[in-house]
Scaffold this active site. Sequence first.
Site, PDB file in Angstrom:
ATOM      1  CE1 TYR A  15      -3.904  -2.184   0.481  1.00  0.00           C
ATOM      2  CE2 TYR A  15      -2.663  -3.183   2.277  1.00  0.00           C
ATOM      3  CZ  TYR A  15      -3.740  -3.201   1.403  1.00  0.00           C
ATOM      4  OH  TYR A  15      -4.644  -4.233   1.458  1.00  0.00           O
ATOM      5  CG  HIS A  20      -6.851   4.931   0.965  1.00  0.00           C
ATOM      6  ND1 HIS A  20      -7.627   6.080   1.033  1.00  0.00           N
ATOM      7  CD2 HIS A  20      -7.594   3.961   1.599  1.00  0.00           C
ATOM      8  CE1 HIS A  20      -8.760   5.821   1.661  1.00  0.00           C
ATOM      9  NE2 HIS A  20      -8.761   4.549   2.018  1.00  0.00           N
ATOM     10  CG  PHE A  66      -5.153  -2.527   7.671  1.00  0.00           C
ATOM     11  CD1 PHE A  66      -4.722  -2.457   6.364  1.00  0.00           C
ATOM     12  CD2 PHE A  66      -4.635  -3.506   8.501  1.00  0.00           C
ATOM     13  CE1 PHE A  66      -3.794  -3.362   5.871  1.00  0.00           C
ATOM     14  CE2 PHE A  66      -3.700  -4.419   8.028  1.00  0.00           C
ATOM     15  CZ  PHE A  66      -3.275  -4.343   6.702  1.00  0.00           C
ATOM     16  CG  ASN A  68     -11.408  -0.564   8.405  1.00  0.00           C
ATOM     17  OD1 ASN A  68     -10.299  -0.798   8.863  1.00  0.00           O
ATOM     18  ND2 ASN A  68     -12.263  -1.517   8.061  1.00  0.00           N
ATOM     19  CG  ASN A 114     -14.305   3.462   5.128  1.00  0.00           C
ATOM     20  OD1 ASN A 114     -15.442   3.868   5.360  1.00  0.00           O
ATOM     21  ND2 ASN A 114     -14.050   2.568   4.186  1.00  0.00           N
TER      22      ASN A 114
END
EC number: 3.1.1.29
Length: 207
Positions: A15, A20, A66, A68, A114
């Site tokens: 990631y 993001h 993460f 959320n 989120n």
Amino acid sequence: MIKLFVGLGNPGPEYEFTRHNAGFWWLDAVARELKASLAMDKTYHGLVTRVTVNGQAVWLLKPQTFMNLSGKSVAALARFFKIEPQEILVAHDELDIVPGEAKLKLGGSHAGHNGLRDIHAQLGTDDYWRLRLGVGHPGVKSEVINWVLKKPSLDHRLAMDQCIARAITALPHLLAGDMDKATLLIHTSKPPRPKPPRPENTLPAVP
């Protein structure tokens, strides 16, 4: 003044370079500017460092929960050190702003993000600062998840890197609590327009 700077993203190398993770990119730039190194602290579920600026403790945080579950990390640190929501700044990717631009904002809805949604829930308020880093929109709602979890194009990444560098110039104002000056600087520091191509030397037309 801002006492807790948070960058949002997802942990893990897969990631690292995705849209993001723009908040992580910005926080890394803040750490470099303050000559600080982050280290994992399981108490706060994230990579953390503390620096002292003008006699005041300032915290940098990259949640490793993460996206959320970001609020779990933010709330744990903020509550332990009695940091008020208005002393928190969260940097995150923003679909509604084009790459290369950023906006500073206090409060407001999570707009479906989120990470912000969980911070709202864990803090019990939306009354904290956000640095909205533009990543652009794919144009179709159904493609949003794929969009933010993919790497930006080279042009977009360059624009985002330049935007982050410009936003860092507002750091002294954020640390001093002069949010009006910080906002003005971030909102007016837009990328320069490309220079028009220089005309080629041509011979005059023969009549």
